[in-house]
Design a protein around this motif. Structure first.
Motif, PDB file in Angstrom:
ATOM      1  N   SER A   1       0.846  -1.190   0.000  1.00 26.39           N
ATOM      2  CA  SER A   1       0.000   0.000   0.000  1.00 26.39           C
ATOM      3  C   SER A   1       0.882   1.241   0.000  1.00 26.39           C
ATOM      4  O   SER A   1       2.097   1.149  -0.011  1.00 26.39           O
ATOM      5  CB  SER A   1      -0.905  -0.001   1.232  1.00 26.39           C
ATOM      6  OG  SER A   1      -0.136   0.222   2.396  1.00 26.39           O
ATOM      7  N   LYS A   2       0.256   2.390   0.059  1.00 27.97           N
ATOM      8  CA  LYS A   2       0.999   3.639   0.173  1.00 27.97           C
ATOM      9  C   LYS A   2       0.936   4.118   1.616  1.00 27.97           C
ATOM     10  O   LYS A   2       0.630   5.266   1.895  1.00 27.97           O
ATOM     11  CB  LYS A   2       0.431   4.684  -0.777  1.00 27.97           C
ATOM     12  CG  LYS A   2       0.693   4.341  -2.229  1.00 27.97           C
ATOM     13  CD  LYS A   2       0.284   5.471  -3.136  1.00 27.97           C
ATOM     14  CE  LYS A   2       0.622   5.127  -4.575  1.00 27.97           C
ATOM     15  NZ  LYS A   2       0.221   6.183  -5.482  1.00 27.97           N
ATOM     16  N   ARG A   3       1.205   3.206   2.543  1.00 24.58           N
ATOM     17  CA  ARG A   3       1.262   3.531   3.960  1.00 24.58           C
ATOM     18  C   ARG A   3       2.551   2.973   4.522  1.00 24.58           C
ATOM     19  O   ARG A   3       2.892   1.811   4.294  1.00 24.58           O
ATOM     20  CB  ARG A   3       0.086   2.916   4.727  1.00 24.58           C
ATOM     21  CG  ARG A   3      -1.280   3.346   4.270  1.00 24.58           C
ATOM     22  CD  ARG A   3      -1.567   4.812   4.605  1.00 24.58           C
ATOM     23  NE  ARG A   3      -2.910   5.191   4.232  1.00 24.58           N
ATOM     24  CZ  ARG A   3      -3.235   5.702   3.062  1.00 24.58           C
ATOM     25  NH1 ARG A   3      -2.326   5.865   2.145  1.00 24.58           N
ATOM     26  NH2 ARG A   3      -4.469   6.049   2.803  1.00 24.58           N
ATOM     27  N   PHE A   4       3.275   3.810   5.234  1.00 24.02           N
ATOM     28  CA  PHE A   4       4.533   3.425   5.852  1.00 24.02           C
ATOM     29  C   PHE A   4       4.507   3.849   7.308  1.00 24.02           C
ATOM     30  O   PHE A   4       3.837   4.809   7.665  1.00 24.02           O
ATOM     31  CB  PHE A   4       5.710   4.134   5.160  1.00 24.02           C
ATOM     32  CG  PHE A   4       5.913   3.723   3.733  1.00 24.02           C
ATOM     33  CD1 PHE A   4       6.867   2.770   3.408  1.00 24.02           C
ATOM     34  CD2 PHE A   4       5.157   4.282   2.722  1.00 24.02           C
ATOM     35  CE1 PHE A   4       7.064   2.392   2.090  1.00 24.02           C
ATOM     36  CE2 PHE A   4       5.338   3.904   1.397  1.00 24.02           C
ATOM     37  CZ  PHE A   4       6.299   2.959   1.085  1.00 24.02           C
TER      38      PHE A   4
ATOM     39  N   THR B   1       2.321   8.473   4.057  1.00 24.79           N
ATOM     40  CA  THR B   1       2.087   7.855   2.754  1.00 24.79           C
ATOM     41  C   THR B   1       3.376   7.535   2.010  1.00 24.79           C
ATOM     42  O   THR B   1       3.346   6.870   0.976  1.00 24.79           O
ATOM     43  CB  THR B   1       1.205   8.748   1.861  1.00 24.79           C
ATOM     44  OG1 THR B   1       1.822  10.025   1.730  1.00 24.79           O
ATOM     45  CG2 THR B   1      -0.183   8.900   2.458  1.00 24.79           C
ATOM     46  N   LYS B   2       4.505   8.011   2.530  1.00 16.00           N
ATOM     47  CA  LYS B   2       5.821   7.640   2.000  1.00 16.00           C
ATOM     48  C   LYS B   2       6.846   7.933   3.082  1.00 16.00           C
ATOM     49  O   LYS B   2       6.599   8.749   3.973  1.00 16.00           O
ATOM     50  CB  LYS B   2       6.146   8.415   0.719  1.00 16.00           C
ATOM     51  CG  LYS B   2       6.250   9.909   0.897  1.00 16.00           C
ATOM     52  CD  LYS B   2       6.535  10.572  -0.440  1.00 16.00           C
ATOM     53  CE  LYS B   2       6.604  12.083  -0.267  1.00 16.00           C
ATOM     54  NZ  LYS B   2       6.883  12.749  -1.525  1.00 16.00           N
TER      55      LYS B   2
ATOM     56  N   ARG C   1       6.681  -0.820   5.196  1.00 18.27           N
ATOM     57  CA  ARG C   1       5.554  -0.628   4.270  1.00 18.27           C
ATOM     58  C   ARG C   1       4.442  -1.592   4.672  1.00 18.27           C
ATOM     59  O   ARG C   1       4.675  -2.787   4.834  1.00 18.27           O
ATOM     60  CB  ARG C   1       5.955  -0.919   2.828  1.00 18.27           C
ATOM     61  CG  ARG C   1       4.782  -0.776   1.849  1.00 18.27           C
ATOM     62  CD  ARG C   1       5.096  -1.338   0.474  1.00 18.27           C
ATOM     63  NE  ARG C   1       6.069  -0.542  -0.222  1.00 18.27           N
ATOM     64  CZ  ARG C   1       5.787   0.335  -1.195  1.00 18.27           C
ATOM     65  NH1 ARG C   1       4.543   0.522  -1.562  1.00 18.27           N
ATOM     66  NH2 ARG C   1       6.751   1.004  -1.783  1.00 18.27           N
TER      67      ARG C   1
END
Length: 67
Positions: free
Chosen positions: A4-7, A44-45, A55
């Motif tokens: 995903s775009k979650r870190f 998100t990054k 991630r």
């Protein structure tokens, strides 16, 4: 599996100075937090060059709780 775009990252004392990539600035966390502090950042990054960013996988759920 595509991530995903979650870190997320945990920062434990001593954290010291952290360089934030998007803002081109540094923050000295040692000057603003107390010992035994834990900082968790979810973004998100990855926002910094140092630290181990994790991630989240698509559909993954993570629960953060006080130790």
């Amino acid at each position: 599996m595509v991530g995903s775009k979650r870190f997320w990252v945990h920062r434990l004392e001593p954290i010291g100075e952290v360089y934030i990539k998007d803002c081109e600035m540094s923050v000295d966390f040692g000057a603003v937090i107390t010992p035994n502090y834990v900082v968790t950042v979810i973004a998100t990054k990855p926002l910094t060059d140092n630290g181990h960013w994790h991630r989240l996988q698509a559909g993954e759920l993570v629960v953060f709780r006080k130790r």
